[in-house]
Structures are given as C-alpha cells and as structure tokens.
Design a protein around this motif. Sequence first.
Motif, PDB file in Angstrom:
ATOM      1  N   ALA A  72      -1.213 116.411  45.278  1.00  0.00           N
ATOM      2  CA  ALA A  72       0.123 117.018  45.333  1.00  0.00           C
ATOM      3  C   ALA A  72       0.254 117.851  46.600  1.00  0.00           C
ATOM      4  O   ALA A  72      -0.705 118.494  47.035  1.00  0.00           O
ATOM      5  N   PHE A  73       1.443 117.824  47.159  1.00  0.00           N
ATOM      6  CA  PHE A  73       1.722 118.669  48.336  1.00  0.00           C
ATOM      7  C   PHE A  73       3.106 119.285  48.175  1.00  0.00           C
ATOM      8  O   PHE A  73       4.011 118.706  47.556  1.00  0.00           O
ATOM      9  N   ALA A  74       3.236 120.454  48.736  1.00  0.00           N
ATOM     10  CA  ALA A  74       4.534 121.139  48.761  1.00  0.00           C
ATOM     11  C   ALA A  74       5.160 120.946  50.128  1.00  0.00           C
ATOM     12  O   ALA A  74       4.470 120.848  51.148  1.00  0.00           O
ATOM     13  N   GLY A  75       6.490 120.896  50.163  1.00  0.00           N
ATOM     14  CA  GLY A  75       7.203 120.721  51.417  1.00  0.00           C
ATOM     15  C   GLY A  75       7.448 119.256  51.726  1.00  0.00           C
ATOM     16  O   GLY A  75       7.373 118.385  50.850  1.00  0.00           O
ATOM     17  N   SER A  76       7.715 118.984  52.979  1.00  0.00           N
ATOM     18  CA  SER A  76       8.030 117.625  53.399  1.00  0.00           C
ATOM     19  C   SER A  76       6.759 116.901  53.820  1.00  0.00           C
ATOM     20  O   SER A  76       5.732 117.534  54.106  1.00  0.00           O
ATOM     21  N   PRO A  77       6.777 115.566  53.906  1.00  0.00           N
ATOM     22  CA  PRO A  77       5.601 114.836  54.389  1.00  0.00           C
ATOM     23  C   PRO A  77       5.188 115.242  55.798  1.00  0.00           C
ATOM     24  O   PRO A  77       4.002 115.214  56.135  1.00  0.00           O
ATOM     25  N   GLN A  78       6.143 115.643  56.616  1.00  0.00           N
ATOM     26  CA  GLN A  78       5.825 116.021  57.987  1.00  0.00           C
ATOM     27  C   GLN A  78       5.064 117.347  58.043  1.00  0.00           C
ATOM     28  O   GLN A  78       4.298 117.592  58.983  1.00  0.00           O
ATOM     29  N   ASN A  79       5.257 118.233  57.050  1.00  0.00           N
ATOM     30  CA  ASN A  79       4.592 119.549  57.018  1.00  0.00           C
ATOM     31  C   ASN A  79       3.989 119.768  55.628  1.00  0.00           C
ATOM     32  O   ASN A  79       4.266 120.764  54.951  1.00  0.00           O
ATOM     33  N   ALA A  80       3.200 118.831  55.193  1.00  0.00           N
ATOM     34  CA  ALA A  80       2.671 118.876  53.824  1.00  0.00           C
ATOM     35  C   ALA A  80       1.678 120.018  53.649  1.00  0.00           C
ATOM     36  O   ALA A  80       0.754 120.195  54.461  1.00  0.00           O
ATOM     37  N   ASP A  81       1.871 120.776  52.599  1.00  0.00           N
ATOM     38  CA  ASP A  81       0.948 121.857  52.212  1.00  0.00           C
ATOM     39  C   ASP A  81       0.243 121.391  50.940  1.00  0.00           C
ATOM     40  O   ASP A  81       0.815 121.446  49.841  1.00  0.00           O
ATOM     41  N   TRP A  82      -0.983 120.898  51.082  1.00  0.00           N
ATOM     42  CA  TRP A  82      -1.670 120.245  49.960  1.00  0.00           C
ATOM     43  C   TRP A  82      -2.149 121.265  48.937  1.00  0.00           C
ATOM     44  O   TRP A  82      -2.730 122.292  49.289  1.00  0.00           O
ATOM     45  N   LEU A  83      -1.923 120.965  47.656  1.00  0.00           N
ATOM     46  CA  LEU A  83      -2.264 121.873  46.559  1.00  0.00           C
ATOM     47  C   LEU A  83      -3.684 121.614  46.067  1.00  0.00           C
ATOM     48  O   LEU A  83      -4.190 120.490  46.164  1.00  0.00           O
TER      49      LEU A  83
END
Length: 939
Positions: free
Chosen positions: A839-850
Amino acid sequence: MSFAVGSLVRARGREWVVLPESKEDLLVLRPLGGSDEEVAGIYLPLERVEPASFPLPDPSQLGDYRSCRLLRDALRLGFRSSAGPFRSFARLAVEPRPYQLVPLLMALKLDPVRLLIADDVGIGKTIEAALIVRELIDRGEVERFAVLCPPQIAEQWQVELSAKFHLDAELVLPSTVTRLERTCHLGQSIFKRYPYVIVSTDFIKSDRRRDDFLRACPELVIVDEAHTCVWPERERSGRHQRHQLVSGIAVDPQRHLILVTATPHSGKEAAFRALLALLNPDFANLPDDLSGPANEHHRRRLAAQFVQRRRGDICHYLQADTPFPEREEAEETYKLSAEYKQLFQEVLEYARQTVADPTGGIAQRQRVRWWSALALLRSMASSPAAAAATLRTRAASADTDTPDEADAIGRRTVLDIVDEESSEGMDLPPGSDPGEETDESGPVRSRLLAMAREADALQGRKDAKLLKVIPLVEGLLRDGFHPILFCRFIPTAEYVAAALRDKLKGVEVVAVTGTLPPSEREERVAQLAKAAKRVLVCTDCLSEGINLQQHFNAVIHYDLSWNPTRHEQREGRVDRYGQPSPKVRALTYYGIDNQIDGIVLDVLLRKHRAIRNSLGISVPLPVDSEQVIRAVFEGMLLRGRKVEQKMLFDDYFGIEDADLHQQWEASSEREKRSRTMFAQETIKVEEVVRELEAARAAVGSGVDVAAFTRTALTACGAAVSDNDPVQVDLSETPRALRDALEVPTRFPSRFSARFELPVEPGQLHLARTHPLVERLANHILNAALDPLLDSPARRCGVIRTSRVTRRTTVLLLRLRYHIVTKHGEYERPLLAEDAQILAFAGSPQNADWLPPDQAEALLSAQPEANVTPDQATDFVRKVIDGFDHLRPHLERFARDRGQQLLDAHQRVRLASRAKGISHRVEPQLPPDVLGIYVYLPKG
C-alpha cells in the motif's frame, strides 16, 4: 527448457504457469488461477506456446469493499507451492496443531532424518510422521517412501496419507502383491515401480521378500509400531525377522528413517536401547539412567532424534487448546448362574487332571495339554458359545512336533500378545481337544463333547454375564453414548450381538470380527455409523488400526484382556484427538466367582490403570504378561486351589508380588523421567511460533478458511448460518457456482460443516485443501480474472473510509519464484508462489509506501460514504496511468521477498548446508498485479 519454472505462458487460448516437472520439449503447465486437477502437458514440437504477460485490471470492472480480501484469500487458498518456511503446507488437507510441528522442525535439522516419535496414544503420530514425508517430497529431497506397519493398519495409513496429505500410496499385502507384480517389467521390483508404498511388515520380513525390499528400498522409510521390530530378550522367530528387516534398512547411513511407537520402552531397557540403536549405533551404549548433570551431553544428543510427550505436555501448547475427551472409568461385575458355575467347576477339574497327569508322556504332549487346558478356561470365561466351540475343536498345538512349536502356537491362539506377528486369526476359538486318541469316541473326546452340550444349554437365560450386560448397554444408550463391546473370540461376539439385536429395539447392532477382511470391516463400521442409535460388538481385530472416535464414544470390555496394553489399545480407539464427544466411558466388566477374571484384574489390569491415572502414561509390565499369566494358571491348575499371589510370584519369578509391583512402579518412574527429558525442550517455543506464523501468513490459516468460505458463499447467494457447525444451502446460488462445486453430484445442495476437528458424523471438515474450498477459491479467482463472468471479487475498487487521511492505494500482488536446489552438479527446480499486499499513500509519482501491518489493516475497512462509478473509474485509471513509476519498487520488493523466502527455506533445513547443498531463488518479473484498490478519506 525454453521457459523458466514459474514463468507465465500462453497456449490453447489461456494463460498458464510453468511447473518444475517440465522438460526441454514438454511443458507441464497449470492454468493461471487453476487447480492441480487442471494440470496439462504440452509437447512443444506440436503446439505453439509463447510468453505471456499479466494485464492490469480494467478500471470499468469495479468491485466492492470485500473484493480485495476475497481475491487475496482465494489466491492463497489456491496455492499448492507455498512460499512459507514449509513447502508442504499448501498441500495439506489438515491444519497441523502447533505441537505437531515440533517433530517436523526436529527432522529438518537432521540429514539424514533419523527420528523416533514416541508420543502418547491418540496425539497424532501418523500426522507428525506424514508431515515430515510431505515436506521432504515437496523440497525435492525425497522421491520414494515406504511405510512399514502391521497389516491391520495398512489401509488406515493409506487413507490418512491420501485424504490429509494427497499422497496416493499402493498397499503391498499378500492380497495385493500379485496384482502389483503383474504391472512390473521383467526383473523390476514393485518398490521401484511404485514410488509410494505401504507394506505389511509381517509380509515383507520373510527372507525372500526382505532381500527384494532392501535392494530396492526407498530413500525414506517409516516404521510404525517400531517397538515390535527390535531384538527381544526371549527370541521369537517373527520378531527376529522384523529386527533383521529394520536393521537392514537402517544400515544405509544416507536413508531417512522415522520410527513411530507409543510404547518405546515396552518395559524392557534392552529393547529400548536396541530401538535407539536403529537411529544411531552409538545410542546402544547410553547409560541406563540419563538424569543428572553428568549425562547432559547424552540427553542433548538423544533429544535431537527422540520426541516423547504426554497429553498433558501438549493440551495447551502455544495457547492452542487441543481437546481430548474426559475419560470416565467404571467397573461392573456379574456372578455365574448355578448351572454355569457347575460346568465351570467341571471344566476346571478336567483341566487340572489333564495338566497334572504324570502319564502325559513326551514334553511336546505335555505342552499341548497345558495350552488346551488354558484355552478351555479362557473360553469358559468368555461365553458359553466360545466354550462350546472350543470344546468341539481340536487344539492347533496338537499338530506340532516339538514343545517350542506347541508353545508358539499356544501363545498365539490363547494369549493376548500385542506384538505377535499378526493379530489376524487371533479371535478364532482356540480348541481344547489335545488330539491324543485315535478313536473319535474315546473317553477324553466323549467328555469334551458332553461338556460342549452342557455349554450349549447355558446360552441365553442361564448366562448371567450376557443378561447383565444388556441393561448396561441400555444405560449407555440412554445417556447418549454409542458403545463398543470388545470380546475375545468370534463366537462370543456373534452370540452377544445376536442377543443385543433381539433385546434392543430401535438400535442398530453389528458384529465385526476377524472373519471379515479389513476393507469389509471398515465398510461395516461406516454403515453402522449412519444409525442414530448404534452398538458395535467386535473382537480385538478392531482394537488397533481403525480409529473409531468419529462414531463411538464408549467401550465395554466384555472379555478382560490378559494384557493391559490391549485394554489401552481398545480404549484408545475412542479416547483420542478428534473425538467430538467431551466425555468417553470405559467399563471394565468381569466375573467375581469364576477364579479367572479376578486374578487377571488384580494382578495386571488394576495396577496398570493406577499407574496410568497417577502418571498420565501407560507403562507396560516390566516382565512379559505371558509369564504372569502362566504363573497364575500353573498355580491354579497344579495346586488345585485359589492362588496365593505372594507364594506364586516368589516361586515363579524369584520375587514377591509386592516386589513385582515395585519394579512396575520403578519402570513407570523411569518412563515419566524420559517423557520429561524428551518432551522437546530442544525446539524452543519461540521457534515454533515464528515458523507457524510464517506458514500461516503464506498459505492462510484455518481462520482464513472459515472467513473466506462464509464470505464467499454468502456473496454468491448461498444461505449460510452464523453458528458452528455452519449450515449451508446452495439452492439459490448461480448455476456457474453450482457447476464449479459439482452440486449435487459431488456435494449436496444443503450440508453441515465445521472448519476444525472434531466433526460429527455427517458433517464436512472444510480444511484448506478440501475439494469444496479449493473449487470455491478457484471459482472466485477465475471469475475475477474473466471480465465476462460475474464475481463477488473484482480486481479493482474504490471506497471512502475514515481509516485513511489521504488517498491510499492497495496493490494485490502474486509473486512467482523459481527455487533451485543444487547438490554437486545436480540441480532440482521448485516453484514457489506468494500473495502480498502493498500500500502507498499519495499518487504513483510520489508514492509514500506504508508498513505491511498498515497495508493489511486496510483490508478490513468498510465504506462510510458514497463514490460515484465515474469517480471510482477515474481514481483507478490514475493509478494505472502512473504505473511505470511504481514498477521499480514492485520489482525490488519481489527480489527482497525472494531473499526472505530463501532465508525461510534454508532456516528450517540447516542440516543440508553441511552436505554441500545450496539454494538460490529467481523471481519471475514483473510480479502479477491482481488488484488495485483505492481508499479515499471520508471527508
């Protein structure tokens, strides 16, 4: 081979996964999302196969909040090549209890595997041994195995291996060997022809058969009832041959050998040392007493190859309760009728005269007379039917030439020797006519026939033993129990069953004896189990081999066994793990005025029971029970009066009765210390917890199976109850699901089921590899992958929830790996499959992985506000459009996960490193993205 193991290919209009069995010109393939039943072979010169890629989800095919969890669980439950520390868990139809992993972890630390599993009766030694076999096969370390066992339990091994471990083994028995040999090439052994075999130890031990087996012996052998295969203190030809057989197997230092027995000591220290020596010849020289600091190094060496636990050791292991029934024990007595007592005295006087006759002649004839007299007394105590049959039958020992031959046959037909060469035929009436007269109308023969006619007249109303047992059985039935009555002889069992059938209205009564072949015995029991009220009357042909706990929960010892171990075996048919009833009853039934039952009860059975109740373990007599019986009855017959036990044991053993019991108690304490030492402290609880959690994460636990099955069936329109056992009605489900489940040809439209053992008769046990669960998972997965099918699990979806504070995307990945095991120049490929949530937060271009735990937690989120279809499609499309930005992270994750898989694969198999065996893992990239699920903040 042009395609790597685990790679994705396209052929015949669909996608397939390449399996390890593939060759250069022959691909063995499993359909993407398919089961092992659909595996196919494609010959490359004749058919076109091309590489395939897995498409991303279609944003227009939106699902609801259940989709991700349903699809992930369907994927994991469909795996058969799991990525956890244990390669075998995805192929099991039973979820092992945590304590059952201990022998597996011990085995994987050994190379070769040499292990003695000596857990108590009813704990599940068969499952523990079979787990090791399945794991070594799935690791590619074993290609062939054999189970050596007594013939009467061969079919049970076959059923267990097939139903729970998907290992289809051939039975090698006298009744099957001719058929099997017909399929072999000239000079080919059946043990080379068939990779998995279950072999009767008594059939294969003969010199000719033994040599053939040893020449073609598989690389792994399980020996069940292993204590019967060690050199005895007093030689018997059958045990000698079994010892030669197993010693021949053990002599190969590279062979894996698993010994299984509930009674490793058998009351004799020398036999125990011989058993340990099969694991390691050095163990024969271990000290008798292994306690104390000075022997710690000996204990550690032995503990690596020896596990022995009581029920108390494992009932609450790792906070996982293993339910064993509570055993309620009682005794009931009867008195002989006046007519029966008169005949008993007449028979006893005849027996005394026969044995004490100084004109008996040669030693062989004296032994025949002795066994004939003992057989007659034994049958008289059983029933008038058995007595009459014995009085009319010639003694089997009469046709022998030497005293030793007479003793061998006498022991087999009269005594209850648990580890004799075979229990088949042991319930036949033994015969009492010594056969010394050529004139059929001679005085001895006439006397026997006259007593037989008197015995005939006692059947029915003059048989107090029979008359009293009827209300005892009625009482058990009233209390909701399903009883088994164990009898010693076939005529007794048939006689008692006929009487119960006549008296008990509305109750199904069936007799099962040695007159039936083993397969028909099981069929009779299965048919009887369908009756609401049922009583099973049987001989000791069912005291081992067929587990009866699913259908019966009470035992009546109609005839006392002359061996305490046999009593324990009888009660162990119902008092074991998997018994659905919280209580079982064991009733010891004996006569107080027949001079036989009381002696056996006092000398053997009560002491055995007291030790078991005190220590929680069953301990065999420190001397042969046969010796005790012979001492008792020689005193009775030769002295002509009630036996004084103190004088008897002093004369026969050189010890007093009290001393004998002291020796028994000393043996019990030694056994208790052994079980304390080898309850396996060498395998730490933390280690079991770690590997169990890793295995469950890889393939899904029993809880996952229950949740998935309930949710999937409900989502497909089935009526599913909330109670346990669950009630399922598939009548209103779509035709596609019913076709996938083969309703009603394979499964009924309505059924009752549980997800954990024990289950009641008529209930399904829905483990992860149960055909219904497997077919349901494949249906959910296939329907989700096919855009033309309607599925409750879709490959994408969008919900609003307060569980997130900014847009968060969950990706469901399927990872495929090629594990290569290298030993010297030989390489063996294995396939491993894994399902992971990222899972990641934000957009695919700036993914913040959980972190993984946060990603997993999102699967339980439920929608709290609406999202329009256009909005949902747009959010999913944004992820797809930016997917190239995510791909590098996914491939790094796949490689890292592959290294974790390799570490887990090697971690539990440390021993292989010492033999120069290496492993490497090759991920199949890119990973398959099965699902894209977007979670939007509620606001």
